[in-house]
Design a protein around this motif. Structure first.
Motif, short mmCIF file in Angstrom:
data_model
loop_
_atom_site.label_atom_id
_atom_site.label_comp_id
_atom_site.label_asym_id
_atom_site.label_seq_id
_atom_site.Cartn_x
_atom_site.Cartn_y
_atom_site.Cartn_z
N GLN C 177 0.81 -1.22 0.00
CA GLN C 177 0.00 0.00 0.00
C GLN C 177 0.84 1.27 0.00
OE1 GLN C 177 -2.31 -1.21 3.61
NE2 GLN C 177 -4.01 -0.44 2.40
N HIS C 257 -7.68 -1.81 -0.12
CA HIS C 257 -6.33 -1.43 -0.54
C HIS C 257 -6.17 0.09 -0.53
CE1 HIS C 257 -2.45 -2.04 -2.49
NE2 HIS C 257 -2.78 -1.09 -3.35
N ARG C 349 -1.92 6.36 -0.27
CA ARG C 349 -2.80 6.07 -1.41
C ARG C 349 -3.07 7.31 -2.23
NH1 ARG C 349 -1.13 2.31 -2.69
NH2 ARG C 349 -2.73 2.25 -4.29
#
Lengths: 289, 155, 770
Positions: C177, C257, C349
């Motif tokens: 990640q 995710h 992210r």
């Protein structure tokens, strides 16, 4: 439902509107209040002599324990002091110290009495119940108010376990909600009124009060609170602050029972509005319409 | 310059005894208390974090200086947020009591004890107020609770 | 002929225990040929002293009185074995963690009792032989993050068959990640991906994704693990990863995710580099419309795919289950519920999805993000509302993210609110300087809370301690560098595997300094953040160490089993009680009597205690040995009440060791007897303990275990017996124990001793009647 009423020192001397409205509202809700001979809870002298302060609290606790009905306090500071005293007196050393003070003054002995002590608003919210209050509302109030929960109503957390939230309190807003009034959210809701600093540094005390008034100016029809010291700061000092800062606040300051009393359809003349400093005429007109 | 070797051990010992020193010693100066303090925002003389450190170092004179520890409004927000459970308001109360014993307390607060000793109330209730209560339909009140007077005037 | 060797431990023991007095008290005991004192028994000269004594005095059994047996027991056993004494005819008395480190006054008297107990126990010991069994050369790795992957690859290279069990549909864990890694700003998926692909391509690694460990049976060297394999819904071999199924799927849910910042469909590819490289069906949210089935050109989707349960046999297990970020309900003051307050994983992210694509960051209301602030230690170092420990990596990753953000968005104002900057790793300090050079603003102070403003932005009020100024700031995004906690399910997994957790709820190490990778169960090792917060570098080191351990453990394919397994002696009436009471299915009743399956049997002793005919015995933990020890412990009768504590070796004894290491205190009235588990005790043994002089008995056993149930029942039986004989039932207590609470064990002990003191000593006539 019967409760022993703890008035403390400030209310009978300076904020009888809180007492009057609380009694009237209790009557209307079917709550019986009795008046044992309580005395100062000790809070004001805790900073300079904690043992004496706890001794005063202890005598009040003993008095309260003579009756099985729980105690409701109108003043948040009294409520916190009595609850705190109960907790601290559970420690052997502390109890011994306090009993020494009692021995050479009143001759009483604290023997572990632990009556139930609640804030008046907590009793309404947690024991009496919002739904029951809502049923009795005759005149839903279409006003916008800001609540000032104050500090000693919900903090320190361990004295009020299981009730409300110490950082994001909601019970007073919910109590306001059942009257039909809208409680607005605003930054700085949990700010302290500064009242306990009045004796030490008036300038700082007033500046703390001013912060909330500045924020709420022009935004709400009233400020609703549940402690006489907060009441003195926001209500009695509002005119003075207006003069000092050359601002117009004009925010009526109501004790919750005064607000609730209006919603229950009680006669405004019986709710002590004559003691309020900031004029409530406009607010009453809006409500009575 | 402050001489740390002159730190007051008697002060530290009594502080420890009153508090159960464990709480104060856990302070690692993160500053959450000061960041949450409504008084600090108004008055930068007041700094709970600083008081904790000065007390921990045993610097009694610094701690008792002027109104330094008397500006806490006891709002308990720091108590709620402190990650190490130092309980600054409790520390504040102990420090204040110690200072008061040495006569280093704001005169107005010391006066409150004598007010209570004389009147049994923080705000004396005169006959006029008693009459007013009657007019409002409020129950009678003990004008001067005896036990309050006795406790306040005890030596 | 017994030899007694007492260690001063360089003052650690001799500081409170007068070792010479102890020696003099035991040297004339029956059977004792020699009693000697030395400074460091574990050192070469100390061991030489033992060797000389064995040879010179022709000893056949040895008592060492020193630190906890959990430290050096094996080493002493090796030494005496070399000198021709059977290694199981040694008693290791704990004079340090259970005596000198706990007590001040009375330490010497207690030490004498402990050694006397040890001598009496030694006399009842038989020479035993450990049994050699074949081990299963398979390995299981639980957790497919970087630590699990590293261990699996290293083990497969060494020739082992590895079963890698991963809960999510793809391996990769947290590292998959991340955007870049500190301090070199290497690309995280780039360095991890090849390793992941290797795992997928290595024939002797069997990958179970969407899977979880459900049950463990057997024993070290021969574990049997039940694994629940959740249905994938897609045939991984057929899947072309064209994505048409996802396009037609009507259901959108937050993506794991992407840490909830973006959505995925109910049929989805976890992330581009996923291994197995295949889409997967989220059956919890699938509405069953079958659109994906129809859309798939390879006919790879099967919505009737079923969950399976499989059983795998392995010799050793590596636990590498990683971490989660602390639940945000602990961070209420920082308003994590607000859209402009996010956590650091979400920033990773954002960097990967937006900034590397050349986009800029926008606030929920649409304006460009111009300022961003990090709150360090959110939930860490906070026993009040979060976790008490430091999460180790937040300072370096915050600096990393700040540097990265500045690279992509040079106009972005970045503030880092810190309490202490902990940049201890190699290259970290330079990294910190780079951040300062890039004009990232460090404010030395921790905010009490965050206030989202109605007009937009997040307000931060903090005292900057460096300048002493109270500061106010309004930023577009606040990032909480929040605490790391063991990943969800770690406690349950530990329970299933029979390994313990530490005080911080991460997996407990055998020894924090000398054996950080072994768990408290032989053959099971732990690596990565599962054993405590650390970065990728240290997780990889852990993983490689774990793989080494496994290699040593499984070694030649053979294992020496402990000889402390029940033996059938005497008659059998086939009542079946022994079988009933065994929690490991290790007892089979055959014609001639009970047969013990040695690998599954963990030597708890329950069957021995259950057999009413005395048909089973536990070598060297016979009644003779146990009561011999008790008799020795209680020989010196004083005026004080005497309490005997029967502690299970694995957890309760270790908890008592930990309490000793922490230098906590409890009264000397208590003498601890080490048992394999307390299940070895029966009512008769406990009553005889009172007869020998005990006024109180404490039974301490692993909480919520099968043995605890038996112990609880035993204690109730004894209470009845005591009452029937006119004695107080409060003289026995059952204490459930888990390792994380070892600090309160002294309180439990002290409270019980106080209670027994209140009851007083058992009157002599009563004691004689027992």
């Amino acid at each position: 439902m019967r409760y022993q009423l703890f008035l403390g020192c400030t209310i009978p001397a300076r904020q009888s509107n809180y007492e009057q409205s609380a009694r009237k509202v209790s009557e209307a809700l079917g709550i019986e209040l009795t008046d044992p001979e309580f005395g100062c809870c000790g809070f004001p002298i805790e900073p300079v002599d904690e043992a004496k302060a706890l001794a005063m609290a202890a005598v009040n606790l003993k008095k309260a324990a003579e009756d099985e009905a729980p105690v409701v306090a109108l003043c948040s500071a009294c409520g916190e002091m009595l609850a705190k005293a109960e907790k601290l007196l559970g420690d052997e050393e502390t109890a011994k110290k306090v009993n020494t003070v009692l021995a050479k003054s009143t001759g009483a002995t604290y023997e572990g009495e632990k009556p139930q002590v609640l804030h008046f608003a907590r009793m309404l919210h947690q024991v009496y119940g919002l739904d029951k209050i809502r049923e009795k509302v005759k005149r839903p109030l279409g006003v916008k108010v800001a609540t000032h929960p104050g500090c000693h109503y919900v903090r320190p957390k361990d004295l009020f376990a299981g009730f409300d939230d110490p950082e994001f309190p909601r019970s007073l807003d919910e109590l306001v909600g059942v009257t039909g009034a809208e409680s607005v959210d605003y930054v700085g809701k949990t700010d302290c009124c500064g009242g306990s600093l009045l004796a030490v540094n008036e300038k700082v005390s007033k500046a703390m009060t001013r912060k909330k008034l500045d924020r709420l100016k022009g935004k709400v029809d009233a400020l609703v609170l549940i402690c006489p010291f907060c009441g003195i700061m926001y209500d009695k000092y509002q005119r003075l602050l207006e003069e000092e800062t050359q601002t117009q606040y004009g925010i009526p300051v109501l004790y919750y029972p005064q607000l609730l009393g209006l919603a229950l359809g009680l006669d405004p003349d019986e709710l002590g509005f004559d003691v309020n400093s900031v004029p409530v005429k406009q607010l009453l007109e809006k409500v009575m319409k | 310059m402050v001489d740390l070797s002159g730190s007051d051990t008697r002060f530290l010992r009594s502080l420890g005894k009153e508090l159960g020193a464990a709480d104060l010693s856990k302070c690692f100066q993160c500053g959450v208390c000061t960041a949450s303090c409504p008084v600090r925002e108004i008055e930068d003389r007041f700094n709970p974090r600083r008081i904790m450190k000065l007390a921990k170092l045993g610097l009694k004179d610094e701690v008792f200086k002027s109104d330094f520890i008397w500006l806490c409004s006891m709002c308990f927000m720091c108590h709620e947020r402190c990650p190490q459970d130092v309980k600054p308001p409790d520390v504040m109360t102990v420090l204040r009591n110690m200072a008061a014993k040495e006569g280093k307390a704001p005169p107005n607060l010391l006066k409150l004890v004598s007010v209570l000793a004389e009147n049994g109330r923080v705000y004396p209730i005169d006959d006029f107020t008693l009459e007013e209560r009657e007019d409002r339909g409020l129950p009678e009140l003990e004008q001067e609770p005896a036990f309050v007077k006795k406790i306040a005037e005890a030596k | 002929m017994t030899g007694v060797f007492i260690c001063r431990c360089g003052g650690n023991i001799s500081g409170t225990v007068k070792c010479e007095e102890v020696r003099d008290a035991v040297k004339d005991m029956e059977g004792v040929k020699t009693a000697q004192v030395t400074d460091f028994l574990c050192s070469k000269p100390g061991l030489q002293m033992i060797r000389n004594a064995i040879k010179g005095k022709k000893l056949d059994r040895v008592v060492v009185a020193c630190c906890s047996p959990h430290m050096h027991e094996k080493m002493f056993q090796n030494v005496i074995e070399e000198e021709g004494v059977n290694r199981y005819q040694m008693v290791h008395v704990n004079l340090r963690e259970h005596c000198s480190w706990i007590h001040d006054k009375g330490a010497t008297e207690k030490a004498v009792s402990l050694v006397k107990g040890g001598v009496k126990r030694a006399q009842a010991l038989e020479p035993l032989q450990s049994k050699e069994v074949e081990v299963n050369k398979g390995v299981m790795v639980v957790g497919g993050g970087v630590a699990g992957i590293t261990a699996a690859l290293q083990l497969s290279e060494a020739g082992y068959n590895v079963n890698l069990v991963e809960r999510r549909p793809s391996i990769g864990g947290r590292m998959a990640q991340l955007s870049k890694t500190f301090p070199t700003l290497d690309c995280s998926p780039c360095i991890l991906s090849p390793r992941m692909a290797e795992v997928g391509n290595t024939p002797n690694i069997t990958l179970y994704t969407n899977s979880e460990v459900k049950e463990l049976s057997g024993g070290p060297g021969n574990f049997r693990v039940k694994v629940a394999v959740r249905a994938r819904g897609v045939d991984a071999d057929k899947c072309l990863k064209c994505g048409r199924c996802s396009q037609v799927c009507p259901t959108e849910v937050p993506s794991e995710h992407e840490e909830g910042l973006y959505t995925r469909k109910a049929i989805y590819l976890p992330f581009p580099q996923a291994v197995p490289s295949s889409y997967v069906v989220d059956f919890e949210h699938c509405v069953g419309c079958q659109s994906c089935v129809n859309a798939c050109p390879a006919k790879a989707v099967n919505l009737d795919d079923q969950d399976k349960e499989i059983e795998v046999g392995v010799g050793s297990i590596v636990v590498a289950t990683g971490f989660d970020l602390i639940d945000q309900s602990h961070l209420k003051s920082y308003r994590p519920d607000h859209p402009q307050v996010i956590n650091a994983l979400q920033v990773e992210r954002l960097i990967e999805n937006e900034l590397t694509e050349g986009k800029v960051l926008n606030t929920p209301s649409g304006g460009r993000v111009k300022s961003l602030a990090y709150i360090l230690c959110a939930g860490s170092r906070d026993p009040h509302r979060g976790v008490s420990y430091c999460s180790s990596v937040c300072c370096p990753y915050t600096v990393k993210q700040a540097i990265l953000l500045k690279k992509f968005l040079p106009y972005l104002k970045i503030y880092i609110y810190y309490t202490d900057m902990r940049m201890t790793g190699r290259g970290f300090e330079d990294f910190y300087r780079e951040a300062r050079e890039k004009e990232i603003i460090f404010i030395h102070g921790k905010p009490g809370g965050l206030t989202p403003l109605p007009e937009g932005g997040v307000e931060i009020k903090v005292e900057d301690m460096d300048t002493g100024l109270l500061t106010r700031n309004v930023v577009d995004i606040a990032v909480l560098s929040s605490a790391m906690v063991p990943s969800k399910g770690t406690a349950e997994l530990a329970n299933r595997l029979g390994i313990a957790l530490g005080e911080d709820l991460f997996i407990a190490s055998k020894h924090v300094k000398l054996d950080p990778i072994s768990t408290l169960k032989e053959g099971i090792y732990a690596a990565g953040v599962a054993t405590g917060t650390k970065d990728i570098h240290d997780s990889v080191i852990d993983a490689r160490a774990a793989a080494s351990h496994v290699t040593n453990f499984l070694g030649e394919g053979k294992l020496n089993l402990s000889p402390f397994k029940p033996l059938h002696v005497g008659e059998c009436d086939h009542c079946g009680l022994c079988m009933e009471v065994c929690s490991r299915n290790a007892v089979k009743l055959e014609e001639g009597g009970p047969v013990i399956e040695l690998v599954s049997c963990n030597g708890c002793g329950a069957c021995v205690a259950a057999c009413e005919k005395g048909g089973l015995t536990l070598p060297n933990y016979t009644k003779k040995a146990l009561l011999g020890e008790v008799g020795g412990l209680l020989e010196d009768k004083g005026d004080e009440v005497a309490v005997v504590g029967f502690f299970d070796d694995n957890i309760s004894y270790t908890a008592a060791d930990n309490a000793g290491t922490a230098r906590l205190h409890y009264p000397t009235n208590v003498k601890i007897v080490r048992t394999p588990t307390t299940a070895i005790l029966d009512k008769d043994t406990v009553m005889k303990t009172y007869a020998l002089g005990a006024d109180g008995v404490m039974v301490s056993e692993v909480e919520e275990s099968h043995e605890a149930e038996l112990a609880h029942r035993l204690v109730e039986d004894v209470k009845k017996e005591l009452t029937d004989r006119g004695l107080e039932p409060e003289r026995i207590m059952f204490q459930p124990m888990v390792l994380p609470i070892f600090k309160v064990l002294p309180k439990f002990i002290t409270d019980f001793v106080e209670k027994v003191k209140g009851l007083g000593k058992i009157p002599e006539e009563k004691r004689k009647s027992l």
